[in-house]
Design a protein around this motif. Structure first.
Motif, PDB file in Angstrom:
ATOM      1  N   PHE A  97      90.562 -55.150 -68.641  1.00  0.00           N
ATOM      2  CA  PHE A  97      90.070 -56.469 -68.244  1.00  0.00           C
ATOM      3  C   PHE A  97      90.304 -56.680 -66.740  1.00  0.00           C
ATOM      4  O   PHE A  97      89.405 -57.071 -66.006  1.00  0.00           O
ATOM      5  CB  PHE A  97      90.787 -57.542 -69.073  1.00  0.00           C
ATOM      6  N   ALA A 156      88.019 -65.081 -67.317  1.00  0.00           N
ATOM      7  CA  ALA A 156      87.398 -64.421 -66.156  1.00  0.00           C
ATOM      8  C   ALA A 156      87.059 -65.449 -65.070  1.00  0.00           C
ATOM      9  O   ALA A 156      87.288 -65.206 -63.887  1.00  0.00           O
ATOM     10  CB  ALA A 156      86.138 -63.675 -66.597  1.00  0.00           C
ATOM     11  N   PHE A 185      89.422 -70.409 -77.647  1.00  0.00           N
ATOM     12  CA  PHE A 185      88.556 -70.359 -76.464  1.00  0.00           C
ATOM     13  C   PHE A 185      88.450 -68.933 -75.897  1.00  0.00           C
ATOM     14  O   PHE A 185      87.820 -68.730 -74.864  1.00  0.00           O
ATOM     15  CB  PHE A 185      89.093 -71.286 -75.373  1.00  0.00           C
ATOM     16  N   GLN A 186      89.128 -67.968 -76.536  1.00  0.00           N
ATOM     17  CA  GLN A 186      89.108 -66.613 -75.979  1.00  0.00           C
ATOM     18  C   GLN A 186      87.748 -65.947 -76.166  1.00  0.00           C
ATOM     19  O   GLN A 186      86.973 -66.316 -77.042  1.00  0.00           O
ATOM     20  CB  GLN A 186      90.196 -65.749 -76.643  1.00  0.00           C
ATOM     21  N   PHE A 222      99.144 -65.769 -67.692  1.00  0.00           N
ATOM     22  CA  PHE A 222      97.700 -66.010 -67.773  1.00  0.00           C
ATOM     23  C   PHE A 222      97.358 -66.039 -69.261  1.00  0.00           C
ATOM     24  O   PHE A 222      97.619 -65.074 -69.980  1.00  0.00           O
ATOM     25  CB  PHE A 222      97.006 -64.851 -67.051  1.00  0.00           C
ATOM     26  N   ARG A 260      88.136 -54.935 -64.052  1.00  0.00           N
ATOM     27  CA  ARG A 260      86.854 -55.555 -63.697  1.00  0.00           C
ATOM     28  C   ARG A 260      86.964 -56.434 -62.460  1.00  0.00           C
ATOM     29  O   ARG A 260      85.967 -56.783 -61.845  1.00  0.00           O
ATOM     30  CB  ARG A 260      86.355 -56.417 -64.851  1.00  0.00           C
ATOM     31  N   LYS A 309      95.607 -54.923 -71.673  1.00  0.00           N
ATOM     32  CA  LYS A 309      94.700 -55.796 -70.919  1.00  0.00           C
ATOM     33  C   LYS A 309      94.235 -55.163 -69.604  1.00  0.00           C
ATOM     34  O   LYS A 309      93.522 -55.789 -68.821  1.00  0.00           O
ATOM     35  CB  LYS A 309      95.398 -57.129 -70.608  1.00  0.00           C
ATOM     36  N   VAL A 336     100.042 -69.236 -77.150  1.00  0.00           N
ATOM     37  CA  VAL A 336      99.266 -68.007 -77.031  1.00  0.00           C
ATOM     38  C   VAL A 336     100.156 -66.774 -76.921  1.00  0.00           C
ATOM     39  O   VAL A 336      99.850 -65.727 -77.487  1.00  0.00           O
ATOM     40  CB  VAL A 336      98.327 -68.083 -75.799  1.00  0.00           C
ATOM     41  N   LEU A 343      85.157 -66.011 -74.335  1.00  0.00           N
ATOM     42  CA  LEU A 343      83.993 -66.814 -73.948  1.00  0.00           C
ATOM     43  C   LEU A 343      83.774 -66.756 -72.438  1.00  0.00           C
ATOM     44  O   LEU A 343      82.931 -67.463 -71.901  1.00  0.00           O
ATOM     45  CB  LEU A 343      84.183 -68.272 -74.397  1.00  0.00           C
ATOM     46  N   GLY A 344      84.582 -65.936 -71.776  1.00  0.00           N
ATOM     47  CA  GLY A 344      84.421 -65.781 -70.331  1.00  0.00           C
ATOM     48  C   GLY A 344      85.252 -66.755 -69.512  1.00  0.00           C
ATOM     49  O   GLY A 344      85.216 -66.715 -68.285  1.00  0.00           O
ATOM     50  N   TYR A 345      86.047 -67.614 -70.164  1.00  0.00           N
ATOM     51  CA  TYR A 345      86.813 -68.622 -69.411  1.00  0.00           C
ATOM     52  C   TYR A 345      87.950 -67.996 -68.604  1.00  0.00           C
ATOM     53  O   TYR A 345      88.195 -68.384 -67.462  1.00  0.00           O
ATOM     54  CB  TYR A 345      87.368 -69.694 -70.360  1.00  0.00           C
ATOM     55  N   THR A 383      94.642 -67.844 -72.464  1.00  0.00           N
ATOM     56  CA  THR A 383      93.557 -68.702 -72.963  1.00  0.00           C
ATOM     57  C   THR A 383      93.857 -69.029 -74.418  1.00  0.00           C
ATOM     58  O   THR A 383      94.226 -68.126 -75.192  1.00  0.00           O
ATOM     59  CB  THR A 383      92.198 -67.960 -72.872  1.00  0.00           C
TER      60      THR A 383
HETATM   61  C1  LIG Z   1      93.935 -62.165 -71.266  1.00  0.00           C
HETATM   62  C2  LIG Z   1      93.278 -63.493 -71.616  1.00  0.00           C
HETATM   63  C3  LIG Z   1      93.925 -64.584 -70.763  1.00  0.00           C
HETATM   64  C4  LIG Z   1      91.785 -63.409 -71.321  1.00  0.00           C
HETATM   65  O1  LIG Z   1      91.236 -64.714 -71.514  1.00  0.00           O
HETATM   66  P1  LIG Z   1      89.774 -64.962 -72.068  1.00  0.00           P
HETATM   67  O2  LIG Z   1      89.457 -66.374 -71.769  1.00  0.00           O
HETATM   68  O3  LIG Z   1      89.660 -64.487 -73.474  1.00  0.00           O
HETATM   69  O4  LIG Z   1      88.951 -64.007 -71.083  1.00  0.00           O
HETATM   70  P2  LIG Z   1      87.396 -63.674 -71.097  1.00  0.00           P
HETATM   71  O5  LIG Z   1      86.706 -64.380 -72.201  1.00  0.00           O
HETATM   72  O6  LIG Z   1      86.925 -63.917 -69.726  1.00  0.00           O
HETATM   73  O7  LIG Z   1      87.385 -62.131 -71.352  1.00  0.00           O
HETATM   74  C5  LIG Z   1      88.126 -61.584 -72.452  1.00  0.00           C
HETATM   75  C6  LIG Z   1      87.299 -60.606 -73.207  1.00  0.00           C
HETATM   76  O8  LIG Z   1      86.169 -61.252 -73.755  1.00  0.00           O
HETATM   77  C7  LIG Z   1      85.001 -60.544 -73.370  1.00  0.00           C
HETATM   78  N1  LIG Z   1      83.941 -61.539 -73.222  1.00  0.00           N
HETATM   79  C8  LIG Z   1      83.796 -62.395 -72.212  1.00  0.00           C
HETATM   80  N2  LIG Z   1      82.695 -63.154 -72.425  1.00  0.00           N
HETATM   81  C9  LIG Z   1      82.176 -62.734 -73.601  1.00  0.00           C
HETATM   82  C10 LIG Z   1      81.072 -63.129 -74.370  1.00  0.00           C
HETATM   83  N3  LIG Z   1      80.236 -64.084 -73.947  1.00  0.00           N
HETATM   84  N4  LIG Z   1      80.862 -62.509 -75.543  1.00  0.00           N
HETATM   85  C11 LIG Z   1      81.689 -61.550 -75.966  1.00  0.00           C
HETATM   86  N5  LIG Z   1      82.759 -61.123 -75.289  1.00  0.00           N
HETATM   87  C12 LIG Z   1      83.000 -61.707 -74.118  1.00  0.00           C
HETATM   88  C13 LIG Z   1      85.359 -59.904 -72.081  1.00  0.00           C
HETATM   89  O9  LIG Z   1      84.533 -58.791 -71.824  1.00  0.00           O
HETATM   90  C14 LIG Z   1      86.769 -59.487 -72.356  1.00  0.00           C
HETATM   91  O10 LIG Z   1      86.783 -58.320 -73.130  1.00  0.00           O
HETATM   92  P3  LIG Z   1      88.111 -57.461 -73.411  1.00  0.00           P
HETATM   93  O11 LIG Z   1      88.954 -58.272 -74.373  1.00  0.00           O
HETATM   94  O12 LIG Z   1      87.607 -56.221 -73.991  1.00  0.00           O
HETATM   95  O13 LIG Z   1      88.824 -57.306 -72.097  1.00  0.00           O
HETATM   96  C15 LIG Z   1      93.403 -63.816 -73.128  1.00  0.00           C
HETATM   97  O14 LIG Z   1      92.941 -62.702 -73.876  1.00  0.00           O
HETATM   98  C16 LIG Z   1      94.810 -64.161 -73.573  1.00  0.00           C
HETATM   99  O15 LIG Z   1      95.254 -65.299 -73.435  1.00  0.00           O
HETATM  100  N6  LIG Z   1      95.537 -63.173 -74.143  1.00  0.00           N
HETATM  101  C17 LIG Z   1      96.871 -63.381 -74.648  1.00  0.00           C
HETATM  102  C18 LIG Z   1      97.853 -63.509 -73.526  1.00  0.00           C
HETATM  103  C19 LIG Z   1      97.797 -62.318 -72.608  1.00  0.00           C
HETATM  104  O16 LIG Z   1      97.730 -61.183 -73.064  1.00  0.00           O
HETATM  105  N7  LIG Z   1      97.814 -62.607 -71.313  1.00  0.00           N
HETATM  106  C20 LIG Z   1      97.694 -61.598 -70.307  1.00  0.00           C
HETATM  107  C21 LIG Z   1      99.003 -60.942 -70.091  1.00  0.00           C
HETATM  108  S1  LIG Z   1      98.762 -59.596 -68.972  1.00  0.00           S
END
Ligand SMILES: CC(C)(COP(=O)(O)OP(=O)(O)OC[C@H]1O[C@@H](n2cnc3c(N)ncnc32)[C@H](O)[C@@H]1OP(=O)(O)O)[C@@H](O)C(=O)NCCC(=O)NCCS
Length: 144
Positions: free
Chosen positions: A112, A83, A76-77, A70, A115, A109, A23, A79-81, A72
């Motif tokens: 995010f 969070a 699987f991104q 951190f 929140r 980020k 990732v 999808l709220g996982y 995902t």
């Molecule tokens: C940061 C990270 C871990 C978040 O993981 P995730 O599982 O995608 O997190 P969530 O699904 O809970 O939320 C991510 C986004 O999806 C959105 N989302 C959550 N559920 C949703 C749904 N049902 N439908 C549409 N969007 C949704 C959230 O609002 C959030 O929006 P944003 O991208 O504008 O912030 C992931 O994006 C990732 O691995 N990124 C790459 C590595 C990285 O940047 N890590 C963090 C370093 S600081």
């Protein structure tokens, strides 16, 4: 809608490596995603129907917890996982009496993390071409 079984489990640092690598830094050798103090940290994974999908690592020092790496899996991104996993870590350290949670957040980020009531500090830096800001949350002691 299909039933999905979610589990959050403590995992070993080596179990985090494939997801960290895929990732975050897929173009670097896997060694690049190992942290020197990984052995002293606690690592957690969110499993979706038994498959590790989201991970986070927690480093505690002087009653302050830093979360790092951190991630995902891409499929699987959003999808709220992420969070769900982050919220469970915040609940955990709150129960343990940790005073402060912080992270080096990718600036893109920061919305995010806001929140979860993490606030941006004035400390910013650039590493590997990516802009970061230190974000923090003061934890209120809820233990009786
Ligand atoms: C940061 C990270 C871990 C978040 O993981 P995730 O599982 O995608 O997190 P969530 O699904 O809970 O939320 C991510 C986004 O999806 C959105 N989302 C959550 N559920 C949703 C749904 N049902 N439908 C549409 N969007 C949704 C959230 O609002 C959030 O929006 P944003 O991208 O504008 O912030 C992931 O994006 C990732 O691995 N990124 C790459 C590595 C990285 O940047 N890590 C963090 C370093 S600081």
């Amino acid at each position: 809608m299909k039933n999905v079984i979610l589990e959050i489990k403590q995992i070993t640092s080596s179990e985090t490596l494939p997801i960290r690598h895929k990732v975050m830094w897929p173009n670097e050798p896997i060694e690049y995603v190992k942290l020197p103090n990984d052995e002293n940290a606690r690592h957690f994974g969110l499993f979706v129907n038994g498959e590790a999908s989201s991970i986070i690592s927690l480093f505690i020092e002087n009653s302050e917890a830093q979360f790092r790496k951190f991630a995902t899996l891409i499929e699987f991104q959003r999808l709220g996982y992420g969070a769900i996993l982050l919220k469970s870590i915040i609940d955990l350290i709150q129960k343990e009496g940790t005073r402060r949670l912080w992270c080096n957040a990718r600036v893109e980020k920061s919305k995010f993390y806001e929140r979860f009531n993490l606030k941006s500090t004035d400390e910013k830096f650039i590493k590997g071409g990516i802009e970061y800001v230190i974000m923090e949350k003061k934890i209120v002691d809820i233990r009786i």
